[in-house]
Design a protein around this motif. Structure first.
Motif, PDB file in Angstrom:
ATOM      1  N   SER A 108      64.000  81.419 107.822  1.00  0.00           N
ATOM      2  CA  SER A 108      63.630  81.143 106.430  1.00  0.00           C
ATOM      3  C   SER A 108      63.171  79.810 106.113  1.00  0.00           C
ATOM      4  CB  SER A 108      64.807  81.792 105.427  1.00  0.00           C
ATOM      5  OG  SER A 108      64.649  82.992 105.398  1.00  0.00           O
ATOM      6  N   ILE A 167      68.855  79.012  99.328  1.00  0.00           N
ATOM      7  CA  ILE A 167      67.966  80.168  98.669  1.00  0.00           C
ATOM      8  C   ILE A 167      66.630  79.541  98.166  1.00  0.00           C
ATOM      9  CG2 ILE A 167      67.688  81.834  96.780  1.00  0.00           C
ATOM     10  CD1 ILE A 167      69.454  82.344  99.324  1.00  0.00           C
ATOM     11  N   LEU A 199      64.753  79.035 101.459  1.00  0.00           N
ATOM     12  CA  LEU A 199      64.042  80.400 101.636  1.00  0.00           C
ATOM     13  C   LEU A 199      62.999  80.722 100.835  1.00  0.00           C
ATOM     14  CD1 LEU A 199      66.385  83.496 102.079  1.00  0.00           C
ATOM     15  CD2 LEU A 199      64.170  83.613 100.785  1.00  0.00           C
ATOM     16  N   ASP A 240      58.787  81.589 101.573  1.00  0.00           N
ATOM     17  CA  ASP A 240      58.007  82.576 101.114  1.00  0.00           C
ATOM     18  C   ASP A 240      56.798  82.170 100.619  1.00  0.00           C
ATOM     19  OD1 ASP A 240      59.964  84.283 102.329  1.00  0.00           O
ATOM     20  OD2 ASP A 240      60.869  84.609 100.739  1.00  0.00           O
ATOM     21  N   SER A 268      57.997  88.472  99.355  1.00  0.00           N
ATOM     22  CA  SER A 268      59.368  87.846  98.750  1.00  0.00           C
ATOM     23  C   SER A 268      60.509  89.049  98.597  1.00  0.00           C
ATOM     24  CB  SER A 268      58.800  87.413  97.288  1.00  0.00           C
ATOM     25  OG  SER A 268      58.018  86.416  97.435  1.00  0.00           O
ATOM     26  N   GLY A 299      65.572  86.600  97.671  1.00  0.00           N
ATOM     27  CA  GLY A 299      66.392  85.909  98.678  1.00  0.00           C
ATOM     28  C   GLY A 299      67.735  85.517  98.060  1.00  0.00           C
ATOM     29  N   ALA A 324      70.348  83.840 103.734  1.00  0.00           N
ATOM     30  CA  ALA A 324      69.431  83.119 104.763  1.00  0.00           C
ATOM     31  C   ALA A 324      69.856  82.865 106.077  1.00  0.00           C
ATOM     32  CB  ALA A 324      68.876  81.858 104.135  1.00  0.00           C
ATOM     33  N   LYS A 357      66.486  85.298 105.939  1.00  0.00           N
ATOM     34  CA  LYS A 357      66.617  86.621 105.096  1.00  0.00           C
ATOM     35  C   LYS A 357      66.738  87.801 106.122  1.00  0.00           C
ATOM     36  CE  LYS A 357      64.141  87.320 101.427  1.00  0.00           C
ATOM     37  NZ  LYS A 357      62.843  87.758 100.618  1.00  0.00           N
TER      38      LYS A 357
END
Length: 692
Positions: free
Chosen positions: A16, A524, A527, A531, A587, A591, A596, A598
């Motif tokens: 991620s 996050i 991550l 994305d 997405s 997340g 992570a 993911k």
């Protein structure tokens, strides 16, 4: 030899951070072209013919161990290329460890990082490290000193003979000049095998059947009604009728602003999709393409510019729908699914309430609709409803079992399989059904929840067989209207319950001052950046990192990330671009509800959690006919299933609540259990109960 337009091959190990790494490469080499492949997409014999077409290889990070073939795939073979196929390679994290192991390094686990230390200026995700062989071909270039905890930890290495370095691109160009290596000219056969480059312009879309000038406009009438609220409007639209569908997205607290109440008709189109049933029948035209095509045909010319929602789809998307997009096998694939994974209804008539200005917008997509004048007349005579509630008994998850699962999650993290795992559990509430006249309908329960725990992304959605009551504080993904849409995400990681003496200063010390809470949030954020980079390219910015925000019952640690489409690489001026749907698809699941990386985290959670999540930790919200959308994470929520095919009415009803938390290497199992209970306390007031 000068390399004017370098081509990089980035090998992704299902991490991620991959697209964040691609963005960093673009910053270091603005004119480079990046191609991304998975580490298991090619065998080494299949990949070798294409290596001469690339200037260098970047081996990205990923979960797992460099000693496991299934975790690193073709990477292990890149370190043993024959001399005539040598190519500069830069290994990051798992890539660095793989280089070390391939040349005799010993792989070890790290102890818990950052324990009892002061301020640091870097963050390390990895749970594994290598101890290089003395006198070997791989030499240490950089290290971190963990003292008694881990000792000297290798952070960068270089090969003494081959072009595998950390100070990468400058040395790669020097090596190419010295050896005379030339990159072969690109051709379509290579692109067919490798794929299109990252940030390549999208393929042209077929034209819409309805030209923009022929599309209808939204009819709107504006009222000045500062005392009007979504609950009152919902009462007027028949929300108490439990047999009929109903949708309401409720901004019951700051920073929410607009509340949306749909006025549904018998002809309103409801769209449901069960992933495990239909995914094999759609073929190449998956549900996301179908939705994009459907909404493209519903586009309107214009509506009131001050309103975010003019009409369109409202409903819920399940956690498992996101898992399908990740191509992860569900642990309960053969089980009967109750709730549809996608449950949306097309709203043609709506009332939008602006809590900031006190204006109420009565809207219809239907030309010359008399409903508008009728609704305006009804609203001017409205009054607020009363609230009642009935209290059942609540049953919590098994405490010992949940703590055991936390410890299992930490073991997977120490093994390098994940950086963070969002572990959840289900609470079920069964209670006798009651007659609507006593005030205990699902609508009354929602009103109680709204009064006890108002939240910016609340919702009441009744689309049979699912009824959802949500008081979510977390925006998942919003997309502004094209052209030039902006993607906006607000992940929440870190919670402190309000109590006497818990001031902002105390909450900030507990949240921002906690390495564990900041680590959760950071992972996050990375991550989400990954994305966003995957779809919009380089223009991704963290607008707020780990800000403490106040909600009705808790303090939360919130970050804000935005991404913008780049006109040079995307058809941003095309208002009917499918990139918005692609962003939503890529997405999911959120997340903040997986961990992570993911994909690997979701796979691990399939082995740790006993139930499918269903509606919980999916998303709810809308997609507007104007092209914008807004989705919240379905947390601090409860939902029920109603089997209407049963001819004998069931005397009881069951509501499900989900709650959990992000597990990291620093997690304390008892504290994680307590955090889950704090989150449950936000939702249980809907039933007039509390838990200890």
């Amino acid at each position: 030899m000068a390399i004017e337009t370098p081509r990089l091959l980035l090998v992704d190990s299902y991490d991620s951070f991959t697209f964040n790494l691609a963005s960093l490469c673009k910053q270091a080499m603005p004119n480079c072209i990046i191609y991304i492949i998975k580490n298991d997409a090619f065998t080494i014999s299949e990949l070798l013919p294409f290596l001469p077409f690339f200037s260098a290889i970047v081996v990205g990070p990923g979960p797992g161990s460099p000693e496991k073939d299934e975790d690193i795939g073709v990477i292990k073979d890149l370190w043993n290329l024959t001399e005539h196929l040598l190519i500069p390679i830069f290994g990051v994290c798992l890539g660095l460890q793989s280089l070390g192991v391939a040349h005799g390094a010993e792989l070890r686990r790290l102890d818990v990082l950052f324990h009892a230390v002061g301020m640091v200026e870097a963050v390390r995700y990895h749970s594994l490290h290598v101890v290089l062989a003395k006198g070997g071909d791989v030499q240490e270039l950089a290290w971190a000193d963990d003292g008694a905890e881990n000792g000297r930890v290798v952070m960068a290495v270089g090969h003494t003979l081959k072009p595998f370095w950390a100070n990468f691109w400058r040395l790669a160009r020097r090596w190419a000049r010295k050896t005379g290596r030339q990159t072969m000219p690109w051709n379509t056969a290579v692109e067919t095998a490798i794929g299109r480059p990252w940030l390549s312009p999208p393929l042209p879309s077929p034209p819409l059947s309805t030209p923009s000038e022929s599309r209808p406009a939204v009819t709107t009438q504006v009222l000045e009604m500062p005392s009007m609220d979504a609950a009152t409007v919902s009462e007027l639209f028949g929300v108490s009728d439990e047999e009929s569908p109903f949708v309401m997205l409720d901004s019951a607290a700051q920073p929410g602003r607009f509340s949306i109440v749909g006025s549904l008709m018998q002809t309103s189109l409801q769209i449901t999709y069960f992933a495990l049933i239909f995914r094999k029948t759609l073929g190449r035209r998956d549900v996301w393409t179908w939705l994009a095509d459907f909404m493209a045909g519903k586009r309107v010319r214009e509506g009131h510019p001050d309103v975010l929602f003019w009409g369109g789809l409202i409903g819920v998307l399940s956690y498992e729908l996101g898992i399908e997009s990740l191509d992860v096998t569900l642990s309960n694939e053969n089980h009967h699914r109750q709730h549809p994974d996608l449950n949306l209804i097309f709203v043609e008539r709506s009332v939008v309430i602006d809590s900031l200005t006190g204006r109420v917008f009565v809207q219809s997509l239907i030309s010359d609709d008399p409903w508008i004048s009728d609704t305006v007349s009804i609203l001017t005579k409205a009054s607020s409803p009363s609230i009642k509630a009935v209290a059942p008994v609540v049953r919590l998850p098994d405490r010992c079992r949940y703590i055991a699962r936390i410890n299992q999650a930490k073991e997977r993290i120490f093994a390098g399989d994940s950086y963070e795992l969002c572990l959840t559990a289900r609470t079920s509430i069964s209670l006798p059904k009651v007659f609507p006249t006593d005030g205990s309908t699902s609508w009354r329960r929602y009103q109680t929840l709204r009064s006890k725990n108002p939240a910016p992304y609340s919702a009441y959605i009744r689309l049979h067989p699912t009824t959802l009551l949500s008081s979510s504080p977390e925006r998942f993904l919003s997309t502004s209207r094209p052209p030039h849409p902006v993607f906006h995400l607000r992940p929440i990681k870190g919670t402190v319950r309000k109590a006497p003496g818990i001031t902002r200063t105390v909450a900030e010390a507990a949240l921002i001052g906690s390495p564990k809470e900041v680590a959760e949030n950071l992972m996050i954020v990375d991550l989400i950046r990954h994305d966003l980079h995957a779809v919009v390219g380089e223009d991704v910015q963290v607008k707020q990192f780990c800000g403490v925000e106040e909600y009705e019952t808790v303090w939360q640690l919130v970050s804000v990330i935005e991404g913008r489409l780049e006109p040079s690489t995307h058809a941003a001026s095309d208002p009917d671009s499918q990139l918005g749907w692609e962003m939503l698809r890529k997405s999911l699941p959120p997340g903040s509800m997986t961990g992570a990386p993911k994909k690997r985290s979701v796979e691990i959670l399939q082995t740790l959690e006993e139930h499918e999540r269903g509606i919980y930790s999916g998303v709810c919200g809308y997609w507007c006919v104007g092209g914008g959308s807004d989705w919240s994470v379905t947390i601090r929520s409860c939902f029920k299933f109603e089997d209407r095919s049963n001819t004998i009415p069931c005397p009881t009803e069951t509501w499900d609540l989900g709650a959990g938390g992000a597990i990291t290497a620093l997690s304390d199992a008892e504290a994680e259990w307590d955090e889950m209970i704090v989150k449950l306390k936000s939702t249980l007031p809907a039933f007039g109960v509390s838990c200890t």
